[in-house]
Write a protein that holds these residues in place. Structure first.
Motif, PDB file in Angstrom:
ATOM      1  N   GLU A   1       0.851  -1.235  -0.151  1.00  0.00           N
ATOM      2  CA  GLU A   1      -0.375   0.208  -0.151  1.00  0.00           C
ATOM      3  C   GLU A   1       0.547   1.201   0.095  1.00  0.00           C
ATOM      4  OE1 GLU A   1      -3.906  -0.203   2.236  1.00  0.00           O
ATOM      5  OE2 GLU A   1      -3.052  -1.173   3.177  1.00  0.00           O
TER       6      GLU A   1
ATOM      7  N   PRO B   1      -4.927   2.435  -1.651  1.00  0.00           N
ATOM      8  CA  PRO B   1      -4.784   1.663  -0.740  1.00  0.00           C
ATOM      9  C   PRO B   1      -5.133   0.085  -1.445  1.00  0.00           C
ATOM     10  CG  PRO B   1      -6.816   2.468  -1.588  1.00  0.00           C
ATOM     11  CD  PRO B   1      -5.571   3.062  -2.001  1.00  0.00           C
ATOM     12  N   ARG B   2      -4.893  -1.038  -0.699  1.00  0.00           N
ATOM     13  CA  ARG B   2      -5.783  -2.384  -0.875  1.00  0.00           C
ATOM     14  C   ARG B   2      -7.155  -2.538  -0.747  1.00  0.00           C
ATOM     15  NH1 ARG B   2      -3.857  -4.666   3.650  1.00  0.00           N
ATOM     16  NH2 ARG B   2      -1.965  -4.527   3.171  1.00  0.00           N
TER      17      ARG B   2
END
Length: 285
Positions: free
Chosen positions: A226, A261-262
């Motif tokens: 990330e 962002p994951r």
């Protein structure tokens, strides 16, 4: 025995009355100046799904990126459908130089009055103090032109703006060159990555701040997938000091962002929950 029930009802009523002030003080993200930067949601295929995600997190404001690859009427229809306003929009410097009138027309059509220069590519990036001052003067002129049309221009930083030229950083030279018409959108995680203290810079820019980008840095060596970022309040930044400093500096919007962002939905929800709980009591939309 005949007095027991009325007394119990009276006691219950008193307890409810005592609880009402506490209930009234509960805040929601929609009541606060909390927004989401749409860049954080770019990997969600549908624009409507992105806006629905913001709506489902209880947030009613976004910062857009350019035109969001759609027309102004289409974007405005989706914003209205989900009860969302546009606080500001990231617009590339090249677009401001090439088609300022078109940029203004699009943003006014979707209800936005704040444009933000989000990033400088290598070719646009000054290499010395004179270059930063000159760029500041150009942005100051643009800000003046926009102000006459009811618009505001701001500048969003990364870390390279904190290169020092004598006793000043590039960002300081840019803002000084521009004059007060150009506002700052301070990205707090990038300030920290530059080796500077976000609290100190919030103090330096008091009165010049339109918004902050509210995101965190993960502990060193973590969240490599990330880009080392984290949701607000879930990293290493000292938010207990930062949020009061932002309030004192006159920040108008707290814009949740994460560069890579994951799980975008989790980042937005976590950020909203943290800000709702920790923003100073006097912060209002």
């Amino acid at each position: 025995m005949t007095l027991t029930l009325p007394r119990r009802l009276a006691a219950t009523a008193l307890l409810l009355c005592a609880a009402l002030p506490a209930l009234a003080k509960e805040r929601t993200a929609a009541q606060l100046p909390i927004a989401v930067q749409m860049y954080s949601l770019r990997n969600i295929p549908s624009l409507e799904d992105r806006l629905k995600l913001v709506h489902d997190a209880g947030i009613t404001a976004v910062e857009t990126v350019g035109t969001q690859d759609t027309t102004a009427p289409q974007l405005k229809a989706l914003l209205d459908k989900y009860g969302i306003i546009v606080t500001s929009s990231h617009v590339q410097l090249a677009d401001l130089r090439k088609d300022l009138a078109g940029v203004v027309a699009f943003n006014k059509a979707v209800g936005n009055r704040v444009l933000v220069v989000p990033y400088l590519g290598d070719a646009e990036r000054p290499k010395d103090a004179a270059g930063w001052t000159a760029l500041g003067k150009e942005l100051g002129q643009l800000a003046g032109t926009l102000k006459a049309q009811g618009m505001t221009l701001a500048y969003h930083n990364h870390d390279f703006e904190f290169a020092r030229f004598g006793d000043k950083t590039g960002l300081e030279l840019l803002l000084e060159g521009a004059g007060p018409a150009l506002k700052s959108e301070l990205d707090l995680a990038w300030v920290a990555r530059s080796g500077n203290d976000p609290v100190v810079y919030l103090g330096k820019l008091k009165g010049r701040l339109y918004a902050v980008h509210a995101k965190d840095n993960a502990p060193k060596g973590q969240a490599a997938d990330e880009s080392g970022f984290a949701a607000v309040g879930h990293g290493v930044l000292d938010w207990k000091a930062i949020l009061p400093a932002a309030d004192r500096a006159g920040v108008k919007w707290y814009i949740i962002e994460h560069d890579n962002p994951r799980d975008p939905a989790a980042v937005v929800k976590a950020g909203a929950a943290y800000l709702v709980e920790h923003l100073p009591a006097d912060v209002k939309r």
